[in-house]
Design a protein around this motif. Structure first.
Motif, PDB file in Angstrom:
ATOM      1  N   ASN A  56      10.379   1.030  15.808  1.00 53.35           N
ATOM      2  CA  ASN A  56       9.130   1.685  16.192  1.00 53.35           C
ATOM      3  C   ASN A  56       8.654   2.686  15.148  1.00 53.35           C
ATOM      4  N   PHE A  57       9.320   2.754  14.009  1.00 54.30           N
ATOM      5  CA  PHE A  57       8.903   3.670  12.947  1.00 54.30           C
ATOM      6  C   PHE A  57       7.839   2.976  12.113  1.00 54.30           C
ATOM      7  N   ALA A  58       6.624   3.536  12.091  1.00 55.10           N
ATOM      8  CA  ALA A  58       5.508   2.893  11.393  1.00 55.10           C
ATOM      9  C   ALA A  58       5.651   2.995   9.876  1.00 55.10           C
ATOM     10  N   GLY A  59       6.159   4.124   9.391  1.00 52.00           N
ATOM     11  CA  GLY A  59       6.371   4.270   7.956  1.00 52.00           C
ATOM     12  C   GLY A  59       5.117   4.508   7.150  1.00 52.00           C
ATOM     13  N   ALA A  60       4.009   4.874   7.798  1.00 47.34           N
ATOM     14  CA  ALA A  60       2.763   5.152   7.079  1.00 47.34           C
ATOM     15  C   ALA A  60       2.635   6.648   6.839  1.00 47.34           C
ATOM     16  N   PRO A  61       2.780   7.136   5.597  1.00 48.73           N
ATOM     17  CA  PRO A  61       2.708   8.578   5.335  1.00 48.73           C
ATOM     18  C   PRO A  61       1.336   9.146   5.705  1.00 48.73           C
ATOM     19  N   GLN A  62       1.336  10.296   6.397  1.00 47.92           N
ATOM     20  CA  GLN A  62       0.098  10.982   6.748  1.00 47.92           C
ATOM     21  C   GLN A  62      -0.315  11.972   5.662  1.00 47.92           C
ATOM     22  N   PHE A  63       0.660  12.516   4.963  1.00 44.57           N
ATOM     23  CA  PHE A  63       0.413  13.360   3.799  1.00 44.57           C
ATOM     24  C   PHE A  63       1.721  13.483   3.029  1.00 44.57           C
ATOM     25  N   SER A  64       1.687  14.112   1.882  1.00 47.94           N
ATOM     26  CA  SER A  64       2.891  14.304   1.076  1.00 47.94           C
ATOM     27  C   SER A  64       3.000  15.768   0.679  1.00 47.94           C
ATOM     28  N   ILE A  65       4.231  16.210   0.437  1.00 50.70           N
ATOM     29  CA  ILE A  65       4.490  17.602   0.066  1.00 50.70           C
ATOM     30  C   ILE A  65       4.550  17.684  -1.450  1.00 50.70           C
ATOM     31  N   ALA A  66       3.518  18.248  -2.047  1.00 48.10           N
ATOM     32  CA  ALA A  66       3.413  18.265  -3.501  1.00 48.10           C
ATOM     33  C   ALA A  66       4.552  19.033  -4.155  1.00 48.10           C
ATOM     34  N   ASP A  67       4.968  20.154  -3.523  1.00 44.32           N
ATOM     35  CA  ASP A  67       6.013  20.991  -4.127  1.00 44.32           C
ATOM     36  C   ASP A  67       7.391  20.354  -4.060  1.00 44.32           C
ATOM     37  N   GLU A  68       7.534  19.246  -3.334  1.00 43.15           N
ATOM     38  CA  GLU A  68       8.834  18.604  -3.189  1.00 43.15           C
ATOM     39  C   GLU A  68       8.801  17.177  -3.746  1.00 43.15           C
ATOM     40  N   GLY A  69       8.189  17.041  -4.909  1.00 40.15           N
ATOM     41  CA  GLY A  69       8.167  15.738  -5.548  1.00 40.15           C
ATOM     42  C   GLY A  69       7.372  14.715  -4.780  1.00 40.15           C
ATOM     43  N   ALA A  70       6.288  15.147  -4.108  1.00 45.89           N
ATOM     44  CA  ALA A  70       5.438  14.260  -3.296  1.00 45.89           C
ATOM     45  C   ALA A  70       6.238  13.572  -2.204  1.00 45.89           C
ATOM     46  N   ARG A  71       7.087  14.346  -1.515  1.00 42.76           N
ATOM     47  CA  ARG A  71       7.856  13.790  -0.404  1.00 42.76           C
ATOM     48  C   ARG A  71       6.884  13.322   0.689  1.00 42.76           C
ATOM     49  N   PRO A  72       6.985  12.048   1.136  1.00 43.83           N
ATOM     50  CA  PRO A  72       6.077  11.560   2.174  1.00 43.83           C
ATOM     51  C   PRO A  72       6.451  12.100   3.552  1.00 43.83           C
ATOM     52  N   VAL A  73       5.443  12.408   4.356  1.00 37.08           N
ATOM     53  CA  VAL A  73       5.640  12.877   5.721  1.00 37.08           C
ATOM     54  C   VAL A  73       4.888  11.920   6.645  1.00 37.08           C
ATOM     55  N   SER A  74       5.556  11.426   7.662  1.00 39.30           N
ATOM     56  CA  SER A  74       5.010  10.354   8.503  1.00 39.30           C
ATOM     57  C   SER A  74       4.191  10.851   9.676  1.00 39.30           C
ATOM     58  N   VAL A  75       3.978  12.160   9.779  1.00 44.82           N
ATOM     59  CA  VAL A  75       3.119  12.722  10.823  1.00 44.82           C
ATOM     60  C   VAL A  75       2.113  13.657  10.162  1.00 44.82           C
ATOM     61  N   GLY A  76       1.022  13.940  10.868  1.00 45.68           N
ATOM     62  CA  GLY A  76       0.029  14.848  10.338  1.00 45.68           C
ATOM     63  C   GLY A  76       0.406  16.295  10.550  1.00 45.68           C
ATOM     64  N   PRO A  77      -0.268  17.227   9.870  1.00 49.97           N
ATOM     65  CA  PRO A  77       0.029  18.657  10.031  1.00 49.97           C
ATOM     66  C   PRO A  77      -0.096  19.137  11.469  1.00 49.97           C
ATOM     67  N   SER A  78      -0.941  18.479  12.277  1.00 51.31           N
ATOM     68  CA  SER A  78      -1.105  18.905  13.665  1.00 51.31           C
ATOM     69  C   SER A  78       0.151  18.662  14.496  1.00 51.31           C
ATOM     70  N   SER A  79       1.089  17.852  13.997  1.00 47.27           N
ATOM     71  CA  SER A  79       2.337  17.571  14.715  1.00 47.27           C
ATOM     72  C   SER A  79       3.465  18.500  14.293  1.00 47.27           C
ATOM     73  N   ILE A  80       3.139  19.534  13.507  1.00 47.61           N
ATOM     74  CA  ILE A  80       4.155  20.454  13.013  1.00 47.61           C
ATOM     75  C   ILE A  80       3.821  21.858  13.521  1.00 47.61           C
ATOM     76  N   ASP A  81       4.780  22.523  14.153  1.00 39.74           N
ATOM     77  CA  ASP A  81       4.596  23.875  14.662  1.00 39.74           C
ATOM     78  C   ASP A  81       4.671  24.865  13.497  1.00 39.74           C
ATOM     79  N   PRO A  82       3.580  25.582  13.183  1.00 38.79           N
ATOM     80  CA  PRO A  82       3.593  26.474  12.017  1.00 38.79           C
ATOM     81  C   PRO A  82       4.639  27.573  12.105  1.00 38.79           C
TER      82      PRO A  82
END
Length: 484
Positions: free
Chosen positions: A191-217
Motif C-alpha cells: 500500500n506504499f505509493a512511493g510518490a514523493p510529495q517534496f524533497s528535503i534540500a538540506d539532506e541531499g534531496a531526501r524524498p518525503v512521501s507525504v506533504g508538509p500538511s501531514s507533519i506536525d511542526p
C-alpha cells in the motif's frame, strides 16, 4: 571416500488466514494464502586421507587424551533449508483488514486527543476510539499482513574445504567455507505509493512521501496517510522471501606441541565476511524503502580469536578456560523519528557537515562527536560528511568473553562411584567487572557491546523551508552501560 544423498522435507499448514476479496482486487494479493513448501535437497562430501601423513589431536576434559591419525583433506557441498516457523501465519491470521481483526488508532499532532490517564485506568470505555478530527493527521485504517504466493523457507548452498596435518609436532587445521543464502525473508508494503510529495534540500534531496500538511511542526511527527495507494487500509505487509546473502569464512586452528604435564592450549582464528540484501521496510532506508540494498551482515564479526587452556593436577582434577574475542559488529547511524513518510522510524541519518550546517546546535553537536566521541563514531561520521549514511557503515568496538571450569576426577564418597563434583563459571569477565567496579560503574566486560545507533533526534519541522529540525545525540556510538 565419496558420500552423497538426497533429503526430502516439507510442511503443510492445518489452517489458513481469512479471505479478503478487497485486498485481492486492490493489490492482486491473496491474504488467505498458506504455503506448502516441499523440497528435495542434495548433499555431497569427500574426506580424503593422505597416506603416510600423521596428525595429532588432543582434548582436555575430565578424561584428557591425545591421539594420532593420518592427515586429511575434507570438503563437501550441499543444499540446506530452514523450516517454516510455527508463527509464520500468526500475523496474517489476526491482521486481516476485516471486521473483528486487529485495529489501530494513530493520531498525530493536532489530531491527538488530550489524554486523561486516570479515567483510562478506571474505565476502559473512556479510551478514545477516534482522533480529534479526520484530517491526514488521523490514521484509523486497518493494517493487513499476508504471505506472498512465492514465499519459500530460507535456503542456502554451502561448500567447505579443509586440511589437517601435523607440522613441527603441532596439530594444524584450516577450513574454508562459503555459502549462498537464498529465499531470505523480507517484507514489502503493497500500500506504499512511493510518490514523493517534496524533497528535503538540506539532506541531499531526501524524498518525503507525504506533504508538509501531514507533519506536525511542533514535534516533527509524521502521519503516513498520504503515502498510501488506498486510504481504506494502512500498511499491507507482504511477507516475502526474495532476498539473498553471501557468507565466507576461513578458520585456522592449532594445538601447539606443549608437554602434556604443562597442560593443553588450543588456538583458533576466524576471518569472516557476510553481505546481505534488505529493503527499507525491514532494516533502514535512505529515502525509498522499496529499494534493495547490499550491506555488511549485522551479526558477523570480521575477526574472531579463541583460546582454550586446560590443565590437570595429578589425580584430583583439572581446570579449563575458554576465551573468545571478536571485532566489533556493524551498525547504522539512524534518525529517531520518521522523516521520509513511510510510517516507519528507521531512516538513516544525514551526516551534516559542521562547517556548512545551518543549525548551530547540529553543527556544534557533530563537531563534538567527530572530535571527541567514541572511536566508532569518529571514524564513521568523518568519512560520510554531507551525505545520507550508508547502512551498517559503522563498526563497534572489540569485545571478549571468558568461561572456566573446575573438575574433580574422584567420585563423591558413599555414592558408589556414581557422582562427581564440578564447577562451571560463565562470563568470568562480567563477574570481575562487577567485583572491581561495582554495580553502578560497570565497564561492560564480558558483554556484547551494542552501540547507540541514534545520531539525530527529530525535534520539529519548519514548513517555511520544508526541513526537519534535529538535535544531535551525544551518546551516538557509545556502548557504556551507564549511558545506554
Amino acid at each position: 571416500t565419496l558420500t552423497g544423498g538426497v533429503r526430502a522435507e516439507g510442511s503443510v499448514p492445518r489452517t489458513a488466514p481469512a479471505e479478503n476479496p478487497a485486498i485481492e482486487t486492490l493489490f492482486d494479493a491473496r491474504p488467505d494464502h498458506a504455503p506448502t513448501p516441499i523440497a528435495v535437497l542434495q548433499r555431497l562430501k569427500y574426506p580424503y586421507k593422505i597416506p603416510g601423513q600423521q596428525v595429532m589431536s588432543a582434548s582436555m576434559s575430565q578424561l584428557s587424551r591425545t591421539y594420532q591419525g593420518p592427515s586429511v583433506i575434507r570438503g563437501g557441498i550441499g543444499e540446506f533449508r530452514g523450516a517454516a516457523r510455527p508463527t509464520l501465519l500468526s500475523g496474517a491470521m489476526t491482521s486481516t483488514g476485516l471486521p473483528g481483526g486487529v485495529e489501530r488508532l494513530l493520531c498525530t499532532g493536532s489530531a491527538t486527543p488530550t489524554p486523561d490517564w486516570q479515567a483510562y485506568a478506571t474505565d476502559t470505555s473512556a479510551i478514545p476510539s477516534e482522533c480529534v478530527n479526520s484530517s491526514t493527521l488521523a490514521d484509523t485504517a486497518p493494517s493487513v499482513t499476508l504471505l506472498d504466493r512465492r514465499w519459500a523457507p530460507p535456503e542456502s548452498w554451502r561448500a567447505t574445504l579443509g586440511y589437517s596435518k601435523t607440522l613441527f609436532s603441532t596439530y594444524l587445521s584450516i577450513d574454508a567455507n562459503y555459502a549462498i543464502n537464498l529465499h531470505q525473508p523480507g517484507t514489502y508494503d503493497l500500500n506504499f505509493a512511493g510518490a514523493p510529495q517534496f524533497s528535503i534540500a538540506d539532506e541531499g534531496a531526501r524524498p518525503v512521501s507525504v506533504g508538509p500538511s501531514s507533519i506536525d511542526p511542533s514535534s516533527g511527527a509524521v502521519s503516513s496517510v498520504q503515502s498510501r495507494t488506498s486510504a481504506a487500509y494502512g500498511r499491507v505487509v507482504d511477507q516475502r522471501a526474495d532476498l539473498r546473502g553471501e557468507t565466507g569464512q576461513v578458520t585456522v586452528y592449532a594445538i601447539p606441541n606443549i608437554p602434556f604435564r604443562f597442560g593443553i592450549v588450543t588456538i583458533g582464528y576466524t576471518y569472516a565476511d557476510a553481505r546481505i540484501q534488505s529493503r527499507g521496510f525491514d532494516q533502514s532506508t535512505g529515502g525509498d524503502p522499496r529499494l534493495v540494498d547490499w550491506s555488511p551482515g549485522v551479526f558477523t564479526p570480521h575477526h574472531t580469536v579463541q583460546i582454550g587452556i586446560g590443565k590437570s593436577f595429578g589425580k584430583w582434577g583439572g581446570i579449563t578456560t575458554s576465551i573468545r574475542a571478536q571485532s566489533g559488529l556493524p551498525f547504522t547511524p539512524l534518525v529517531a523519528g520518521d522523516v521520509n513518510g513511510d510510517g516507519l522510524s528507521n531512516d538513516r541519518a544525514f551526516v551534516f557537515n559542521p562547517a556548512t550546517a545551518t543549525d548551530p546546535a547540529v553543527a556544534s553537536g557533530l563537531t563534538s562527536l567527530i572530535a571527541s566521541g567514541p572511536a566508532a563514531a569518529r571514524a564513521c561520521l568523518a568519512k560520510q560528511l554531507g551525505q545520507i549514511a550508508a547502512q551498517n557503515s559503522c563498526t563497534g568496538p572489540w569485545s571478549a568473553t571468558m568461561n572456566a571450569g573446575i573438575y574433580f576426577f574422584n567420585a563423591v564418597p558413599w555414592t558408589s562411584n556414581r557422582a562427581r563434583v564440578g564447577f562451571t563459571f560463565q562470563n568470568v569477565l562480567g563477574g570481575l567487572d562487577e567485583l572491581i567496579h561495582g554495580n553502578n560503574h560497570l565497564q561492560g566486560w564480558g558483554m556484547s557491546p551494542f552501540p547507540d545507533q541514534t545520531l539525530l533526534r527529530v525535534r520539529g519541522f519548519d514548513p517555511g523551508t520544508n526541513s526537519f529540525l534535529y538535535s544531535v545525540n551525544p551518546r551516538f556510538g557509545s556502548t557504556s552501560l551507564t549511558t545506554t
